[in-house]
Design a protein around this motif. Structure first.
Motif, PDB file in Angstrom:
ATOM      1  N   GLU A 152       0.846  -1.186   0.000  1.00  0.00           N
ATOM      2  CA  GLU A 152       0.000   0.000   0.000  1.00  0.00           C
ATOM      3  C   GLU A 152       0.884   1.240   0.000  1.00  0.00           C
ATOM      4  O   GLU A 152       1.977   1.233   0.584  1.00  0.00           O
ATOM      5  N   PHE A 153       0.404   2.310  -0.633  1.00  0.00           N
ATOM      6  CA  PHE A 153       1.240   3.497  -0.814  1.00  0.00           C
ATOM      7  C   PHE A 153       0.363   4.694  -1.147  1.00  0.00           C
ATOM      8  O   PHE A 153      -0.767   4.556  -1.637  1.00  0.00           O
ATOM      9  N   THR A 154       0.888   5.881  -0.894  1.00  0.00           N
ATOM     10  CA  THR A 154       0.251   7.102  -1.378  1.00  0.00           C
ATOM     11  C   THR A 154       0.737   7.376  -2.794  1.00  0.00           C
ATOM     12  O   THR A 154       1.784   6.852  -3.217  1.00  0.00           O
ATOM     13  N   ILE A 155       0.002   8.190  -3.530  1.00  0.00           N
ATOM     14  CA  ILE A 155       0.431   8.545  -4.877  1.00  0.00           C
ATOM     15  C   ILE A 155       1.750   9.307  -4.829  1.00  0.00           C
ATOM     16  O   ILE A 155       2.629   9.108  -5.674  1.00  0.00           O
ATOM     17  N   PRO A 187      -8.000   2.384  -4.877  1.00  0.00           N
ATOM     18  CA  PRO A 187      -7.878   2.907  -3.513  1.00  0.00           C
ATOM     19  C   PRO A 187      -8.200   1.816  -2.498  1.00  0.00           C
ATOM     20  O   PRO A 187      -9.066   0.971  -2.726  1.00  0.00           O
ATOM     21  N   THR A 188      -7.506   1.842  -1.381  1.00  0.00           N
ATOM     22  CA  THR A 188      -7.767   0.856  -0.324  1.00  0.00           C
ATOM     23  C   THR A 188      -8.900   1.288   0.586  1.00  0.00           C
ATOM     24  O   THR A 188      -9.408   0.470   1.365  1.00  0.00           O
ATOM     25  N   GLY A 189      -9.265   2.568   0.520  1.00  0.00           N
ATOM     26  CA  GLY A 189     -10.246   3.097   1.457  1.00  0.00           C
ATOM     27  C   GLY A 189      -9.636   3.602   2.741  1.00  0.00           C
ATOM     28  O   GLY A 189     -10.342   4.141   3.600  1.00  0.00           O
ATOM     29  N   GLU A 190      -8.315   3.462   2.882  1.00  0.00           N
ATOM     30  CA  GLU A 190      -7.602   3.917   4.069  1.00  0.00           C
ATOM     31  C   GLU A 190      -6.768   5.152   3.726  1.00  0.00           C
ATOM     32  O   GLU A 190      -6.573   5.483   2.548  1.00  0.00           O
ATOM     33  N   THR A 191      -6.269   5.820   4.749  1.00  0.00           N
ATOM     34  CA  THR A 191      -5.390   6.970   4.553  1.00  0.00           C
ATOM     35  C   THR A 191      -4.108   6.775   5.338  1.00  0.00           C
ATOM     36  O   THR A 191      -4.074   6.042   6.344  1.00  0.00           O
ATOM     37  N   ALA A 192      -3.062   7.442   4.868  1.00  0.00           N
ATOM     38  CA  ALA A 192      -1.776   7.406   5.563  1.00  0.00           C
ATOM     39  C   ALA A 192      -1.793   8.377   6.734  1.00  0.00           C
ATOM     40  O   ALA A 192      -2.493   9.394   6.712  1.00  0.00           O
ATOM     41  N   ALA A 193      -1.012   8.070   7.763  1.00  0.00           N
ATOM     42  CA  ALA A 193      -0.902   8.976   8.901  1.00  0.00           C
ATOM     43  C   ALA A 193      -0.269  10.281   8.447  1.00  0.00           C
ATOM     44  O   ALA A 193       0.650  10.280   7.620  1.00  0.00           O
ATOM     45  N   PRO A 194      -0.744  11.431   8.949  1.00  0.00           N
ATOM     46  CA  PRO A 194      -0.150  12.713   8.556  1.00  0.00           C
ATOM     47  C   PRO A 194       1.327  12.775   8.927  1.00  0.00           C
ATOM     48  O   PRO A 194       1.768  12.180   9.914  1.00  0.00           O
ATOM     49  N   GLY A 195       2.109  13.479   8.109  1.00  0.00           N
ATOM     50  CA  GLY A 195       3.525  13.669   8.395  1.00  0.00           C
ATOM     51  C   GLY A 195       3.734  14.743   9.443  1.00  0.00           C
ATOM     52  O   GLY A 195       2.789  15.250  10.054  1.00  0.00           O
ATOM     53  N   ARG A 196       5.002  15.111   9.648  1.00  0.00           N
ATOM     54  CA  ARG A 196       5.338  16.103  10.675  1.00  0.00           C
ATOM     55  C   ARG A 196       4.682  17.445  10.397  1.00  0.00           C
ATOM     56  O   ARG A 196       4.342  18.187  11.325  1.00  0.00           O
ATOM     57  N   ALA A 197       4.504  17.758   9.131  1.00  0.00           N
ATOM     58  CA  ALA A 197       3.912  19.046   8.770  1.00  0.00           C
ATOM     59  C   ALA A 197       2.396  19.049   8.911  1.00  0.00           C
ATOM     60  O   ALA A 197       1.751  20.080   8.729  1.00  0.00           O
ATOM     61  N   GLY A 198       1.818  17.883   9.230  1.00  0.00           N
ATOM     62  CA  GLY A 198       0.369  17.813   9.350  1.00  0.00           C
ATOM     63  C   GLY A 198      -0.287  17.803   7.984  1.00  0.00           C
ATOM     64  O   GLY A 198       0.223  17.226   7.030  1.00  0.00           O
ATOM     65  N   GLY A 199      -1.423  18.458   7.864  1.00  0.00           N
ATOM     66  CA  GLY A 199      -2.119  18.511   6.587  1.00  0.00           C
ATOM     67  C   GLY A 199      -3.143  17.395   6.456  1.00  0.00           C
ATOM     68  O   GLY A 199      -3.324  16.555   7.337  1.00  0.00           O
ATOM     69  N   ARG A 200      -3.794  17.395   5.313  1.00  0.00           N
ATOM     70  CA  ARG A 200      -4.851  16.436   5.048  1.00  0.00           C
ATOM     71  C   ARG A 200      -4.272  15.037   4.835  1.00  0.00           C
ATOM     72  O   ARG A 200      -3.297  14.880   4.089  1.00  0.00           O
ATOM     73  N   PRO A 201      -4.841  14.005   5.483  1.00  0.00           N
ATOM     74  CA  PRO A 201      -4.322  12.645   5.278  1.00  0.00           C
ATOM     75  C   PRO A 201      -4.415  12.233   3.812  1.00  0.00           C
ATOM     76  O   PRO A 201      -5.407  12.511   3.137  1.00  0.00           O
ATOM     77  N   ALA A 202      -3.380  11.570   3.315  1.00  0.00           N
ATOM     78  CA  ALA A 202      -3.343  11.138   1.915  1.00  0.00           C
ATOM     79  C   ALA A 202      -3.960   9.756   1.775  1.00  0.00           C
ATOM     80  O   ALA A 202      -3.757   8.874   2.616  1.00  0.00           O
ATOM     81  N   ALA A 203      -4.713   9.567   0.688  1.00  0.00           N
ATOM     82  CA  ALA A 203      -5.333   8.272   0.420  1.00  0.00           C
ATOM     83  C   ALA A 203      -4.282   7.220   0.095  1.00  0.00           C
ATOM     84  O   ALA A 203      -3.253   7.515  -0.522  1.00  0.00           O
ATOM     85  N   LEU A 204      -4.545   5.996   0.508  1.00  0.00           N
ATOM     86  CA  LEU A 204      -3.670   4.865   0.203  1.00  0.00           C
ATOM     87  C   LEU A 204      -4.224   4.084  -0.983  1.00  0.00           C
ATOM     88  O   LEU A 204      -5.433   3.901  -1.114  1.00  0.00           O
ATOM     89  N   PHE A 205      -3.303   3.621  -1.827  1.00  0.00           N
ATOM     90  CA  PHE A 205      -3.650   2.833  -3.011  1.00  0.00           C
ATOM     91  C   PHE A 205      -2.859   1.532  -2.998  1.00  0.00           C
ATOM     92  O   PHE A 205      -1.897   1.360  -2.243  1.00  0.00           O
ATOM     93  N   ARG A 206      -3.265   0.623  -3.867  1.00  0.00           N
ATOM     94  CA  ARG A 206      -2.505  -0.603  -4.115  1.00  0.00           C
ATOM     95  C   ARG A 206      -2.593  -0.925  -5.596  1.00  0.00           C
ATOM     96  O   ARG A 206      -3.484  -0.433  -6.303  1.00  0.00           O
ATOM     97  N   PHE A 207      -1.662  -1.744  -6.096  1.00  0.00           N
ATOM     98  CA  PHE A 207      -1.763  -2.251  -7.463  1.00  0.00           C
ATOM     99  C   PHE A 207      -2.850  -3.327  -7.523  1.00  0.00           C
ATOM    100  O   PHE A 207      -3.032  -4.098  -6.577  1.00  0.00           O
ATOM    101  N   THR A 208      -3.570  -3.362  -8.635  1.00  0.00           N
ATOM    102  CA  THR A 208      -4.663  -4.319  -8.775  1.00  0.00           C
ATOM    103  C   THR A 208      -4.165  -5.759  -8.790  1.00  0.00           C
ATOM    104  O   THR A 208      -4.885  -6.667  -8.377  1.00  0.00           O
ATOM    105  N   ASP A 209      -2.960  -5.988  -9.276  1.00  0.00           N
ATOM    106  CA  ASP A 209      -2.356  -7.309  -9.175  1.00  0.00           C
ATOM    107  C   ASP A 209      -0.847  -7.138  -9.100  1.00  0.00           C
ATOM    108  O   ASP A 209      -0.304  -6.093  -9.439  1.00  0.00           O
ATOM    109  N   ARG A 210      -0.177  -8.187  -8.648  1.00  0.00           N
ATOM    110  CA  ARG A 210       1.270  -8.126  -8.440  1.00  0.00           C
ATOM    111  C   ARG A 210       1.971  -9.204  -9.254  1.00  0.00           C
ATOM    112  O   ARG A 210       2.870  -9.893  -8.777  1.00  0.00           O
ATOM    113  N   SER A 211       1.535  -9.334 -10.503  1.00  0.00           N
ATOM    114  CA  SER A 211       2.234 -10.165 -11.482  1.00  0.00           C
ATOM    115  C   SER A 211       2.307  -9.364 -12.776  1.00  0.00           C
ATOM    116  O   SER A 211       1.434  -8.547 -13.069  1.00  0.00           O
ATOM    117  N   LEU A 212       3.342  -9.595 -13.544  1.00  0.00           N
ATOM    118  CA  LEU A 212       3.640  -8.744 -14.691  1.00  0.00           C
ATOM    119  C   LEU A 212       2.613  -8.900 -15.805  1.00  0.00           C
ATOM    120  O   LEU A 212       2.232 -10.008 -16.167  1.00  0.00           O
TER     121      LEU A 212
END
Length: 236
Positions: A152-155, A187-212
């Motif tokens: 899982e990752f942010t854009i 989208p996973t429906g989850e958000t990443a924890a805010p960084g030190r600077a705060g701000g709006r939580p970023a949405a988390l995504f994943r790849f639809t599959d993990r094979s080439l």
């Protein structure tokens, strides 16, 4: 008198993003030839092995192979002068490790920047260059980014991985648009924890599959066109 048959070896150029840089796993040779120089993991093809099973065995002996998300055959290197002594023909593979993986490494093995290699053994620098070029090409027309990214990752985080792998700027907005259009991100429906600077939580995504798979055979991730032009690279 005929020449003795050549030895056949397998080598793995294992790449990953570490500290924002594209790096390769190398081990330091203790014996001649090229003692002290850094080499790709690998070894001689076993009499009962095919090349892929051999490279996976060799990787298991050097790193935790479970952390390698993708392995594919890269090329055959057969220059008669590529190594001293008895002729060696090498089948090289590209391996990719996700950015959040931390495979256990022997003391003689370390990550090195692909574009700032230490003194390397034999033709291994050229093999690393071929692996880097293969990765950069496939990031354009396949979903191979899955093998560099965590589950899982942010854009923004994904963009940084693409920038490190490609070696040029890429627009986060354009990257998300194109990968979503190709049905590669969800989208996973989850958000990443805010960084030190705060701000709006970023949405988390994943790849639809993990094979080439090929997603757009004619796509090219292009660097910025000219100095003073658009800052971000472009995907069609």
């Amino acid at each position: 008198m005929s020449a003795p048959p050549a030895l056949h070896e397998v080598l793995a150029a294992v790449l990953g993003i570490r500290d924002g840089r594209l790096r390769v796993l190398l081990w330091q040779r203790a014996l001649d030839p090229d003692a002290g120089r850094w080499a790709l993991p690998g070894g001689t093809l076993g009499p009962e092995e095919d090349v892929e099973s051999s490279v996976r065995r060799q990787l298991a002996e050097k790193v935790d192979v479970r952390e390698v998300a993708h392995v594919e055959q890269l090329s055959v290197f057969s220059d008669p002068a590529r190594s001293p002594g008895k002729r060696r023909i090498a089948t090289a593979f590209l391996g990719l490790v996700p950015s959040d993986a931390d495979p256990a490494l022997p003391e003689d093995t370390a990550w090195h920047e692909v574009d700032d290699l230490p003194p390397t053994a034999f033709d291994h620098a050229a093999i690393v260059g071929s692996a880097r070029d293969r990765l950069r090409a496939k990031l354009s027309y396949t979903n191979l980014g899955f093998a560099l990214a965590p589950a899982e990752f942010t854009i923004s985080a994904l963009r940084e991985l693409y920038v490190a792998a490609l070696g040029h700027a890429v627009s986060a907005t354009n990257l998300q648009r194109v990968l979503t259009r190709r049905d590669l991100l969800v989208p996973t429906g989850e958000t990443a924890a805010p960084g030190r600077a705060g701000g709006r939580p970023a949405a988390l995504f994943r790849f639809t599959d993990r094979s080439l798979r090929v997603t757009d055979a004619f796509a090219v991730l292009r660097p910025p066109a000219r100095p003073g032009g658009p800052r971000d690279g472009v995907l069609p």
